[in-house]
Design an enzyme around this catalytic site. Structure first.
Site, PDB file in Angstrom:
ATOM      1  N   SER A  46      -9.710   1.881   2.858  1.00 18.77           N
ATOM      2  CA  SER A  46      -8.807   2.629   2.013  1.00 18.77           C
ATOM      3  C   SER A  46      -7.757   1.781   1.310  1.00 18.77           C
ATOM      4  O   SER A  46      -7.121   2.253   0.379  1.00 18.77           O
ATOM      5  CB  SER A  46      -8.085   3.676   2.853  1.00 18.77           C
ATOM      6  OG  SER A  46      -7.255   3.049   3.812  1.00 18.77           O
ATOM      7  N   SER A  79     -10.086  -0.408   7.078  1.00 15.31           N
ATOM      8  CA  SER A  79      -9.463  -0.225   5.760  1.00 15.31           C
ATOM      9  C   SER A  79      -8.752  -1.446   5.192  1.00 15.31           C
ATOM     10  O   SER A  79      -8.359  -1.426   4.027  1.00 15.31           O
ATOM     11  CB  SER A  79      -8.480   0.946   5.802  1.00 15.31           C
ATOM     12  OG  SER A  79      -9.173   2.163   5.706  1.00 15.31           O
ATOM     13  N   LYS A  84       0.864  -1.179   0.000  1.00 19.67           N
ATOM     14  CA  LYS A  84       0.000   0.000   0.000  1.00 19.67           C
ATOM     15  C   LYS A  84       0.897   1.225   0.000  1.00 19.67           C
ATOM     16  O   LYS A  84       1.913   1.249   0.714  1.00 19.67           O
ATOM     17  CB  LYS A  84      -0.889  -0.039   1.251  1.00 19.67           C
ATOM     18  CG  LYS A  84      -1.916   1.087   1.336  1.00 19.67           C
ATOM     19  CD  LYS A  84      -2.799   0.934   2.579  1.00 19.67           C
ATOM     20  CE  LYS A  84      -3.876   2.008   2.650  1.00 19.67           C
ATOM     21  NZ  LYS A  84      -4.782   1.812   3.805  1.00 19.67           N
TER      22      LYS A  84
END
Lengths: 95, 491, 479
Positions: B157, B181, B82
């Site tokens: 997210s 997330s 990420k």
């Protein structure tokens, strides 16, 4: 909850985020909705409840007083938008 | 597993075996996945930064290490990160224009751990800007699409990581979870994701959103894969004051243990109004399977669940408003053109560098901390946070794990909720409380709901009970094949 | 009409740690800009603070020295504001729950000592430095100082004059150095005061509106700034105006204070507990182990010097002005049992006087305690007179010999042989019959004439006490 445009401008100034008048009006409405959600908390009696700041009830770990960092100035300055003579430059500050 | 299977179809455990047996090289594997990314990513937008040279160099180094007989289970395995993790020499944007040109000068501890294990850095994945969002629509680099349905969001997210794993662009990815997330995008894309107990994975080098809630974890296709990834991610880090010093665990140690007698708590509040029928049906079927494996189910109550959203939307924005104050255009990152003076530099840099959702949350956070409001909002929220943590304590006195849906609905359409922040916030109703309490939580695939979109089953454990959660998930995955279902490849 | 001035001081003492409060960067002074600014200090994305045990320990030491209570649990908070020398956009500082609460500092006063009550002392990190002069339209930022540990020590509004404020600041400065908490170097900014000043017509009135004057880094500026600010407020009120609560800056060149523009909208710091830092715990065991290593404190040493050694209170206060001076004195006194007053007089007179003239600190004194004690031993046993001893000290000051070597080499041993002195004195009396008659006729003043003559005849080496005694006996003055 009713926020005023002045409230919005005041917090935008505190947060250093430029905001136009049109944005301020839209932001006021959105924040108003968010605060309606937030104010559901008011229904709870929290008298005497210890606030929880951290996910763990532990205490701080301390490190020994030792110098462990080396000079990385050139690498870090290379990230900056404007530097001179080893300093970060910003528009003139008036104290 | 057939040796004829395409490499991208194999999961981490399978690939690890192939690499160890020298049936495939890490370089071949990395090349195959980079080639697949080249054809699939344009449409999905899961990866935002690739560096094939760096990736292949690391793959060759992994091959040499395996050749020397020094490989571990992750050596040579391509992993996507990420874009919230700083990685030396890699552009690290956090999904924001503010850091569009920022190349990190150091490695996050998590990245260091993967490098040490010999994993191969495949690329950086898209995400909601500064991890603020539940749909991956707030990224400066454009939305990620759900591999199961290009009109649907992948969740957020960690939407880029979830979509990349689901679309078989990589066997594993890292994510972070502040209010759901990791778990919510895992659910919405039909894969597995685990948020560990707060403090197990170092936050050093992971760009902060809400420090007291942020926790990194893995996304992959199976519970067994998650266990391997977790072994590498977890560990004490003296650079993070909230990192826990604990004996080293082997998270896969209990994967095969029988589930007989395990008590699963079903929170009344998670199966009430607001849960879509298709999701409820899939979760109920999963519970039937688990009972068939010997689990008992008991009803538990988490009465303050509905308050977790207001509490979260006080605490997370408050911490974020402060964490994001460092982005001021002075030392790195975006700087507004030709500032008139210092005030102009600050306010335009931050207005132009941050997107709408980030600005909104900074303003909420600034307001709740500001003079005269602190007690009514911040302090109150911290008090209710404790009540929420106590709810879990009470529930765990009558059960071993808590189960329920990860998200009240399957993936929603792109644009469907982006106009209404509050509607978007409500999609995290089942995940947020876990972060507030600091507990571990996991989502695993449990079938499909409306429009053929995946449903996730959430497993919540007591503190440090990750091995038991993985045990349950693994046995469930031995009895089901939801986690083996793959979306059709794009054009 | 007499106005009452009320002053509270907030002092920022830089703690003498090797590394910063929350990072492993060096705190050494004088490095090139940004060479001691690590990823944590410049607030790169993703970095985290880790607190320095050495800084906490110094805070505990201070708490013990002022008799404050040391909180078992204290909390680091974030003080949020934007400023280019504050890289994170917040300063980590203890706010609601500081490590030290209460305590007091004794300061010298006209009638002995006064106890100045302290509100609190808390740990925090320093900001960087802004350089305004060198760039056209721009400010340069050096973050070497960012993150340096500070102890902020806050008094109650209990000081009532500029002089008293300075006296407090000096006592605090000396104490911090005494207990090795802060090097006290004011040129380098290791000790800086902010003064909260207000005025009121009567001591019984409620406190007036205060102004805070920032960054006073010398005792002289502290005194001048408070004087000026009190006068400004009094004139303002007498002219019918009102004092506005604000932060002001003292300009020593113009001797005036002016409002600080950069602080205009800084009233809302949005403090909250730092989520990156768990509560700081100081266990009773830790406190006790720090206590066990505490040096004797100046107040205790003063009363010991006065009690055991019989020094005057004033002398004891001077000699405990710094730990180095006190150590110097004690090293001498311990070599001269029974002659503490002699040691005190020499250290306070000759040594401090010479150091002062040459602009030296006691640590740089060319005559160490052993050599001075060697000289004073010869004074005490009568080998040399006080006057000769000063001559010897001159030699010690510029050379490396011992006092005995100097006395030997120069033949400065005083004549204490009473037989030899008696012969000389008999001669003087024989040569001056008129003066002898005058003295015997009651003119006591003439005695001095004989002493002078005797010293002259011995070229200063006659033991004055013996000369006196012999003269008195011979002149029949004893009777």
């Amino acid at each position: 909850m009713e926020l005023s445009l002045d409230d919005v401008r005041r917090i935008a100034q505190l947060a250093r985020i430029a905001i136009t008048d049109a944005e301020a009006a839209a932001t006021r409405d959105q924040l108003g909705n968010i605060f309606d959600l937030i104010e559901q908390m008011n229904a709870v009696d929290t008298t005497g409840i210890e606030p929880m700041s951290h996910a763990q009830d532990l205490t701080l770990r301390l490190r020994a007083d030792e110098v462990t960092q080396t000079d990385e100035r050139e690498r870090f300055l290379a990230l900056a938008p404007e530097t001179e003579r080893g300093l970060y430059l910003v528009p003139q500050v008036i104290e | 597993m057939s040796p004829r299977a395409e490499l991208h179809e194999l999961d981490l455990t399978e690939l690890s075996a192939l690499l160890a047996a020298r049936q495939v090289s890490s370089e071949e594997l990395a090349q195959a996945l980079l080639a697949r990314i080249a054809t699939q990513n344009g449409d999905l937008n899961a990866f935002i930064t690739l560096d094939p040279d760096a990736t292949l160099a690391q793959a060759r180094a992994a091959d040499a290490r395996i050749g020397r007989g020094e490989g571990g289970v992750l050596t040579g395995i391509p992993v996507a990160h990420k874009d919230i993790f700083c990685a030396s020499g890699w552009r690290t944007t956090c999904g924001s224009r503010m850091l569009e040109e920022f190349t990190a000068p150091y490695d996050a501890t998590v990245v260091e751990h993967f490098n040490d294990a010999g994993a191969v850095f495949l690329g950086k994945t898209n995400m909601d800007e500064f991890a603020m969002g539940s749909s991956n629509e707030s990224s400066w680099f454009g939305p990620v699409r759900n591999p199961w349905d290009r009109n649907a969001v992948p969740g957020g997210s960690s939407g880029g990581s979830a979509a990349a794993v689901a679309a078989r662009l990589c066997p594993a990815a890292t994510g972070t979870d502040t209010g759901g997330s990791i778990r919510q995008p895992a659910a919405l894309t039909g894969i597995c994701g685990l948020k560990p107990t707060y403090g197990l994975v170092s936050r050093y080098g992971m760009i902060a959103f809400a420090s007291s809630l942020d926790q990194a974890g893995p996304l992959a296709r199976s519970a067994a894969d998650l266990a391997v990834l977790l072994d590498t991610m977890v560990g004490f880090d003296p650079r993070d004051s909230t990192s826990l010093e604990r004996p080293v665990e082997h998270y896969g140690r209990a994967l095969d243990r029988p589930l007989e007698g395990m008590r699963l708590g079903l929170p009344r509040e998670y199966f009430a109004e607001g849960l879509d029928a298709d999701v409820a049906r899939a979760v109920d079927e999963a519970l039937v399977t688990l009972r068939g494996l010997g689990c008992e189910t008991v009803e538990v109550s988490l009465p303050n669940t509905r308050l977790s959203i207001p509490v979260y939307y006080v605490l997370a924005p408050a911490e974020a408003s402060s964490n994001l104050a460092r982005y001021d255009g002075a030392r790195y990152g975006y700087r507004a053109q030709e500032p008139r003076d210092l005030a102009d530099l600050y306010s335009r840099t931050r207005a132009e560098g941050f997107g709408a959702e980030v600005r909104r949350r900074i303003l909420v956070g600034t307001y709740v901390l500001s003079h005269g409001y602190y007690d009514a909002y911040y302090l109150k929220a911290q008090q209710i946070r404790r009540l929420i943590a106590r709810d879990f304590d009470a529930a765990f006195s009558t059960c071993d794990l808590i189960l329920g849906p990860t998200s009240p609905s399957v993936a929603f359409d792109l644009g469907e909720r982006s106009a209404d922040p509050v509607q978007m916030y409500l999609s995290d109703i089942y995940t947020i409380a876990v972060n507030l309490a600091g507990l571990p939580g996991m989502s695993i695939p449990a079938g499909f709901g409306a429009k053929g979109r995946p449903v996730g089953l959430q497993v919540i454990g007591n503190y440090f009970d990750e091995a038991r959660m993985l045990n349950l998930a693994h046995r469930f995955q031995q009895a089901t094949d939801w986690h083996r279902r793959a979306p059709a490849s794009g054009a | 009409m007499p106005w009452q001035i009320v002053i509270g001081l907030e002092t920022h003492a830089q703690l003498s740690t090797r590394s910063k409060m929350f990072s492993g960067s060096s705190t050494a002074f004088g490095a090139e800009p940004n060479r001691q600014a690590s990823a944590v200090d410049i607030a790169l994305p993703g970095v985290l603070p880790v607190a320095n045990r050495g800084a906490v320990e110094r805070a505990i030491r201070f708490g013990l020295a002022v008799g404050g209570s040391i909180r078992r649990r204290s909390v680091f908070a974030r003080k949020n504001y934007f400023y280019p020398d504050l890289p994170k956009g917040y300063q980590i500082s203890q706010y609601e729950l500081p490590i030290i609460e209460g305590g007091a500092l004794l300061i010298p006063a006209a009638d002995g000592e006064r106890s100045i009550p302290l509100t609190r002392a808390h740990l925090e990190e320093d900001a960087g430095k802004s350089l305004h002069e060198d760039f056209q339209g721009a400010t340069g930022i050096d973050l070497n100082r960012a993150g340096t540990p500070l102890l902020e020590i806050v008094t109650e509004p209990a000081l009532t004059s500029a002089e008293e404020a300075v006296s407090y600041a000096r006592a605090l400065h000396a104490l911090l150095r005494w207990i090795d908490v802060c090097d006290g170097n004011m040129q380098e900014g290791s000790f800086r005061c902010d003064a909260n000043v207000s005025v009121r017509r009567n001591a019984s009135d409620p406190l007036g509106t205060r102004c805070e004057i920032k960054n006073l880094n010398s005792f002289r500026f502290l005194e001048q700034a408070i004087r000026h600010e009190a006068r400004r407020q009094i004139e303002l009120i007498e002219d019918g105006g009102r004092v506005r609560q604000e932060t002001r800056l003292y300009d020593p060149d113009r001797d005036e204070t002016r409002p600080m523009r950069s602080k205009e909208d800084a009233h809302d710091y949005r403090y909250f507990p730092d989520p990156d830092l768990l509560p700081l715990e100081v266990t009773p065991d830790w406190v006790e182990s720090v206590r066990a290593q505490m040096p004797e404190l100046p107040a205790a040493m003063r009363s010991r010097l006065a009690g055991e050694l019989g020094l005057a209170a004033y002398d004891a206060a001077i000699l405990t002005g710094s730990r180095e001076l006190a150590r110097y004195f004690e090293a001498i006194a311990s070599r001269l049992p029974g002659n503490a007053k002699l040691a005190a007089n020499w250290v306070m007179g000759e040594i401090l006087g010479r150091l002062n003239r040459e602009g030296l600190e006691i640590g740089a004194c060319p005559v160490d305690a052993a050599r001075l004690a060697g000289l004073l031993a010869r004074v005490a046993d009568g080998t040399v007179s006080g006057k000769t001893a000063k001559e010897v000290l001159d030699a010690l000051w510029s050379g490396t010999e011992t006092a005995d070597e100097v006395i030997q080499a120069r033949g400065l041993t005083q004549i204490s042989d009473s037989g030899e002195l008696e012969v000389i004195i008999d001669g003087i009396l024989a040569q001056n019959p008129a003066q002898v008659a005058e003295f015997r006729g009651g003119k006591q003043k003439v005695f001095g004439f004989f002493v002078g003559a005797a010293m002259k005849a011995t070229r200063g080496k006659g033991n004055p006490a013996q000369v006196n005694a012999l003269l008195r006996r011979k002149l029949g003055a004893d009777a």
